[in-house]
Each structure stands twice: as C-alpha cells, then as structure tokens.
Design a protein around this motif. Structure first.
Motif, PDB file in Angstrom:
ATOM      1  N   TYR A  45     -26.701  91.066  14.613  1.00 36.18           N
ATOM      2  CA  TYR A  45     -27.902  91.850  15.295  1.00 36.18           C
ATOM      3  C   TYR A  45     -27.538  92.270  16.629  1.00 36.18           C
ATOM      4  N   THR A  46     -27.007  91.472  17.655  1.00 36.93           N
ATOM      5  CA  THR A  46     -27.127  91.974  19.004  1.00 36.93           C
ATOM      6  C   THR A  46     -26.057  93.080  19.016  1.00 36.93           C
ATOM      7  N   ARG A  47     -24.980  92.953  18.251  1.00 32.69           N
ATOM      8  CA  ARG A  47     -23.743  93.828  18.423  1.00 32.69           C
ATOM      9  C   ARG A  47     -24.260  95.157  17.908  1.00 32.69           C
ATOM     10  N   VAL A  48     -24.873  95.195  16.954  1.00 35.76           N
ATOM     11  CA  VAL A  48     -25.436  96.650  16.186  1.00 35.76           C
ATOM     12  C   VAL A  48     -26.542  97.015  16.988  1.00 35.76           C
ATOM     13  N   GLU A  49     -27.372  96.218  17.582  1.00 39.79           N
ATOM     14  CA  GLU A  49     -28.350  96.801  18.386  1.00 39.79           C
ATOM     15  C   GLU A  49     -27.934  97.538  19.667  1.00 39.79           C
ATOM     16  N   ARG A  80     -25.612 104.673  21.381  1.00 37.58           N
ATOM     17  CA  ARG A  80     -25.487 105.867  20.700  1.00 37.58           C
ATOM     18  C   ARG A  80     -26.514 107.063  20.896  1.00 37.58           C
ATOM     19  N   ALA A  81     -27.812 106.218  21.061  1.00 41.97           N
ATOM     20  CA  ALA A  81     -29.087 107.098  21.294  1.00 41.97           C
ATOM     21  C   ALA A  81     -29.207 107.684  22.724  1.00 41.97           C
ATOM     22  N   ALA A  82     -28.522 106.635  23.570  1.00 38.02           N
ATOM     23  CA  ALA A  82     -28.413 106.925  25.111  1.00 38.02           C
ATOM     24  C   ALA A  82     -27.258 108.078  25.183  1.00 38.02           C
ATOM     25  N   ILE A  83     -26.434 108.275  24.631  1.00 34.18           N
ATOM     26  CA  ILE A  83     -25.260 109.411  24.527  1.00 34.18           C
ATOM     27  C   ILE A  83     -26.060 110.686  23.986  1.00 34.18           C
ATOM     28  N   GLU A  84     -26.754 110.533  23.074  1.00 25.97           N
ATOM     29  CA  GLU A  84     -27.372 111.814  22.573  1.00 25.97           C
ATOM     30  C   GLU A  84     -28.474 112.543  23.441  1.00 25.97           C
ATOM     31  N   THR A  85     -29.166 111.541  24.224  1.00 26.12           N
ATOM     32  CA  THR A  85     -30.138 112.168  25.138  1.00 26.12           C
ATOM     33  C   THR A  85     -29.737 112.131  26.486  1.00 26.12           C
ATOM     34  N   ALA A 122     -18.827 101.517  20.239  1.00 16.60           N
ATOM     35  CA  ALA A 122     -17.604 101.304  19.204  1.00 16.60           C
ATOM     36  C   ALA A 122     -17.841  99.687  18.845  1.00 16.60           C
ATOM     37  N   GLN A 123     -18.717  99.049  19.377  1.00 16.60           N
ATOM     38  CA  GLN A 123     -18.751  97.676  18.749  1.00 16.60           C
ATOM     39  C   GLN A 123     -19.282  97.646  17.222  1.00 16.60           C
ATOM     40  N   TRP A 124     -19.654  98.870  16.415  1.00 15.54           N
ATOM     41  CA  TRP A 124     -20.091  98.624  15.499  1.00 15.54           C
ATOM     42  C   TRP A 124     -19.729  99.994  14.662  1.00 15.54           C
ATOM     43  N   PRO A 125     -18.883  99.948  13.586  1.00 19.83           N
ATOM     44  CA  PRO A 125     -18.399 101.228  12.836  1.00 19.83           C
ATOM     45  C   PRO A 125     -19.348 102.241  12.472  1.00 19.83           C
ATOM     46  N   GLU A 126     -19.376 103.448  12.791  1.00 19.38           N
ATOM     47  CA  GLU A 126     -20.314 104.491  12.371  1.00 19.38           C
ATOM     48  C   GLU A 126     -20.416 104.683  11.057  1.00 19.38           C
ATOM     49  N   PHE A 127     -19.338 104.290  10.083  1.00 17.15           N
ATOM     50  CA  PHE A 127     -19.172 104.550   8.691  1.00 17.15           C
ATOM     51  C   PHE A 127     -20.001 103.385   7.892  1.00 17.15           C
TER      52      PHE A 127
END
Length: 554
Positions: free
Chosen positions: A29-33, A39-44, A56-61
C-alpha cells in the motif's frame, strides 16, 4: 456430465487472475501510494529526481489502483457545519437597493425625495419618503421589481414583499423565497466546499447534507480539524469597492450606503468604501498564484465577460481614484487606478507568503461561500487510532479466516481444501473490485468482509452436503458431483439474492459507515457466489479429470 468447455475454463481463470492482479497493489500500500502521488506531481508540477525515484517504486505496467481508507482507518478531520442562511437575506437586500433607488429616481416628480433608513433590521430594506402622498406610486414601482419564486413550493409567489405605512416603505424577502433561498444556499455551499477540498487534492472526502441547513465534512488523511477549517471556513467573499475615504477611526460614521472596514496590511488604518461593489468574486473565472514586478507573492485573476466589462468601465471612468480589493470585509490592498484596465484581468498584491497566495488562489477559484459557516462539531482522528483499527480489522479477519478454513478442512477433507482456495480468491477479488471502482474501506467495511468470509463457504456447504446425499443414494462420483452442483444452485442463488437486496437497501437508505458495510457485503456476496459455483467446480473437475477416483469422500 463433469465437463467444462475450454473457453469457460479460460474465462473463469482470467477473471480470477484479474481480481488477484488488481488486488496486488494493496499488499504494498505505502509503496504504491507514494508512486501514484509522485506520478501525479510529475504531471502537474514537473519532474525531479526525488519524484522519479518514488515513481519507480512500483512498475507502471502493473495496476496501481488502491482501496481508499476511510476516516476511521486513515485518520483525518470531521466537521459538522451549519450554514448561516440568514446572511443571504441581508445580501439580497443590499443588492436590491441600487435597483430600488434607480426606479424611484426616475419617478421623482411623483414620488418625491426619499432616503434609505440605515437602522433597518437585518434582512429588511427600509425607505422614508419626504412626501407621503407619493406612497402609492412608490409601492407600485418597487413591487414592479419583484420576480417569481423559482421553486416548486413557491409557485405563484414573488420573491419580495413590499409594504408601506405612513411615509415608510419596508421591503423583505417573502417566506416562499426564503425557503427557496435556503435550499439554494446550502446546495451552493455544499458544491463550493467540495471544490475547495478537491483543489487541495485529498482522497475520498465525505461531503453530504444533513437536515435543512447542515453539512457533514469528513476528509481522510488531512492533518487536523483546524487545517480543514482553514480550507473551507473562509467565505472568501472577494469584491472590488469604490473608496470614499481613509482614516484611523473604526467608529467613524460612514454615511448611508457606505461601510468602514479595516486594512490587512496597514495596522490601524480603516477604509470607508461603498457597500455596493463594482465587481464581485462571483464574476471571477480564474485565479492563480504569481509574483508581482518586485518578485513578491501575488495572485493573478481574470473576470468573465460581464465582470470584465464592468471592471473596464469603472477603471476608465475613475483614473486617479483609489479602489479597494476587499476579501471578507478586510481591505487587501487599495491601489490607485493609473489607467484604463481592459480585458478583465489584474493582480492582487499584498504582504503574502507563497503559501498564503496559493491558499487565496484556491479559495477564489473555488468560489465564494454564499453564507458563513458555524462549526457545531469538530474532531481530529489521528493516524494512530486509524492504524489501531486496521490492526484490529486484520486480526479479526485472520481469526475468522483461520477458523473457517480449519472447519472446512475438518468437515470436508480435500473438498474443504478446494473451498478454501476459492475463499482466498474470493477475498482477493473483493479488494480487486474495490480498487477498480475506487471504493472506500471503513471499519464497518472490514466487518462486511469478515461476515463475507463466513458466508462465502455457506454455498460450498450446501453443495458438498448435496454431493454427500447423492453418494449415499448410490450415485457414481461423477454423477454425484454433477447432481450436487445442479440441485444446490437454486438454493444458493435464492439465499444470496435476499442478502444482496438487503445490502442494496442499506446502501440506498444509509450513509457513511452503513454504506461502507453495504458495499463490501454486496461485493462479497457476488464474488462468493462466483467462486462457489464456478471456481470450486472448476477445481474439482480438474482434479477429477486428473485422478479419476472410483470413490470419493466428502
């Protein structure tokens, strides 16, 4: 008899695999969160090495949807606010005054001179005529400003009631309009609170109306009730008012149609401004934090077409005169109009910090609350309490699961093991579905899952008991298994259908924790029926095809 088509086998295992995959992020949970937030911060806000490392803690696929944790599990803030709907009555009368004044001025020959009575009660507009003989014409003109009430309960009524006695005219909202106004005010407040909280980026807030004039706000993950109040408690009424005077006396007589308000930046300084604003925040379409020409934090703003026209006309006609930018009856700044400002855009400057300018921009973008909020109840639930609830829920679930798994193995042997495998898949599928739909898990929701653990094997018990009866009647193993599933299916569907109906009623009629329980219970029933009828049957068929036993014991 015991035959399942290949495409059905593939479909059943595909559904199970999808459920396991979508449930997988909740095990980390913590890692994915952290990865999702990065990723949201990178977009905004742009890319940084720290955000890349977190992402990178959780694979995008892999799926990255999580079950949202409710207030009782994550901690957060709880507020119960009462909307002061009476504030709107006074604002409506202030907005009506220019229309009344203009209507009577055009007929001054018959109405005579008049003046506004400053000491009128809140929510009333009172005028005194110099010549009482013009009363009938004045009443006719003011009543002509009335509009129909736009609500079902106020059909046929007008929004204002006008009465005259002697030389005094009294104007106030009708009872039908007050009811309609109260409903609109609470609905508008509800939507603005939702927009303000969404702007901050909190997860799964609960914002709902309670009674006629109260709003319940629960926001998981926020630091404290005070922090939540700072986001939603400010009315953020932005207006641009003409400046009449400036001084240091807070008790100075402002004159009719004016008011004295303090300056935020200049201690001890008070501005006398016209009550009727030139432009209001309701005509604002955008506000963004920025910096002024000196590099100090500020807020850029932009009006809609109507606001831009009024703002441009006023600045063109009042070059060299000061005007006040007022937020919640405090002057933020009072610049002198240097030139015509077309286009409807400008900048608000003041002694802001970066955080304050960002906060002000959020409030202005979300819109102004139509009335003040009085907080009747406020609670801060710490994350430690939420973690205690999670730990207690885990213990309850594990104990229930172990007891049920042990009972099934002791009662039904190898077939009990098959049922236990389906039970594990069932629980994973519940979390998978909750992750996909963005559901919120609360403490009652955990109770619903624990109840599902017990109910999930109920269908298997019905099936296995029917198989036992068929074996006692002398059926072959294949025939007994096939008959057991066929004859138990109607009872399983009927029993679980009634539970689903109950869950639907709980969800429709309940709120908050009750809905959380209903969601997990309803999902658990659907997945348990699927795993009992299809998954366990497929496992048993695959085992039977491989072993071909002459006799079986259930």
């Amino acid at each position: 008899m015991l035959h399942i088509d290949t495409w059905k086998r593939v479909l059943i295992w595909a559904v199970c695999l999808a459920g396991l995959l979508f449930a997988l992020p909740n095990a980390f949970y913590t890692r994915v969160e952290q990865a999702n937030d990065a990723r949201a911060a990178i977009e905004t806000s742009g890319d940084t090495p720290e955000r890349q490392a977190l992402a990178a803690q959780w694979p995008e696929f892999l799926p990255s949807g999580l079950v949202n944790l409710g207030l009782d599990l994550r901690g957060g803030a709880h507020l119960l606010a009462e909307v002061q709907v009476e504030d709107v009555y006074a604002a409506r009368m202030e907005a009506l005054w220019p229309e009344v004044r203009n209507a009577l001025r055009d007929e001054r020959a018959t109405v005579g001179t008049f003046r506004r009575v400053p000491e009128a009660p809140a929510g009333e507009l009172r005028l005194r005529l110099a010549n009482a003989e013009g009363m009938s014409r004045a009443l006719e003109l003011v009543r002509g400003l009335a509009n129909p009430v736009t609500s079902l309960t106020g059909a046929g009524a007008t929004d204002i009631v006008v009465s005259g006695q002697g030389d005094l005219i009294t104007i106030q909202l009708s009872e039908e309009e007050k009811l309609a106004s109260d409903d609109r005010t609470v609905r508008q407040s509800l939507e603005i609170i939702r927009r303000r909280i969404d702007e901050v980026g909190t997860r799964e807030p609960t914002i709902q109306r309670q009674g006629t004039d109260r709003i319940l706000i629960q926001v998981p993950g926020i630091g404290s009730a005070a922090e939540l109040k700072s986001i939603i408690g400010t009315t953020a009424q932005l207006t641009f008012n003409a400046v009449v005077g400036r001084g240091s006396d807070a008790e100075a007589n402002p004159g009719v149609g004016n008011k004295v308000i303090p300056s935020i930046d200049e201690n001890g300084t008070y501005y006398t401004v016209e009550v009727a604003p030139v432009v209001t925040g309701e005509e604002l379409v955008d506000a963004q934090p920025a910096f002024d020409q000196n590099g100090r934090p500020a807020v850029n703003f932009r009006f809609n077409t109507a606001g831009a026209r009024k703002f441009g006309d006023y600045t063109a006609a009042n070059i060299g005169a000061p005007f006040a930018i007022v937020l919640d009856d405090e002057v933020i700044s009072a610049p002198v109009i240097q030139s015509h400002i077309p286009g409807g855009s400008g900048i608000i400057t003041g002694n802001f910090s970066v955080e304050e300018s960002t906060h002000l921009a959020v409030l202005l973008r979300a819109g102004a609350l139509p009335a003040k909020l009085e907080f009747l109840e406020e609670r801060t639930i710490g994350p430690e309490l939420g973690q205690d609830s999670i730990d207690a829920g885990k213990v309850a679930t594990v104990v229930a699961a172990v007891a049920v798994l042990g009972f099934m193995v002791l009662s039904y042997g190898l077939f009990g093991v098959f049922a236990n495998v389906a039970l594990v898949i069932n629980i994973a599928m519940i979390f998978g579905v909750l992750s996909v739909i963005g559901g919120t898990l609360t403490l009652p929701g955990i109770a619903g899952i624990v109840l599902t653990v017990g109910m999930a094997v109920d269908a298997n018990v019905l099936i296995f008991e029917r198989i036992r009866e068929e074996l006692k009647a002398g059926r072959s193993p294949a025939r007994a298994i096939d008959e057991g599933y066929s004859k138990a299916q109607s009872a399983i569907v009927d029993a679980n259908l009634t539970t689903i109906i109950t869950a639907v009623i709980l969800f429709a009629m309940g709120s908050g924790p009750v809905r959380g329980f209903a969601i997990t219970l309803g999902l658990g029933i659907v997945t348990s029926v699927f795993t009992a009828i299809y998954v366990t049957r497929l496992i048993i068929v695959m085992w039977y095809d491989r072993r071909r036993p002459k006799t079986i014991e259930v």
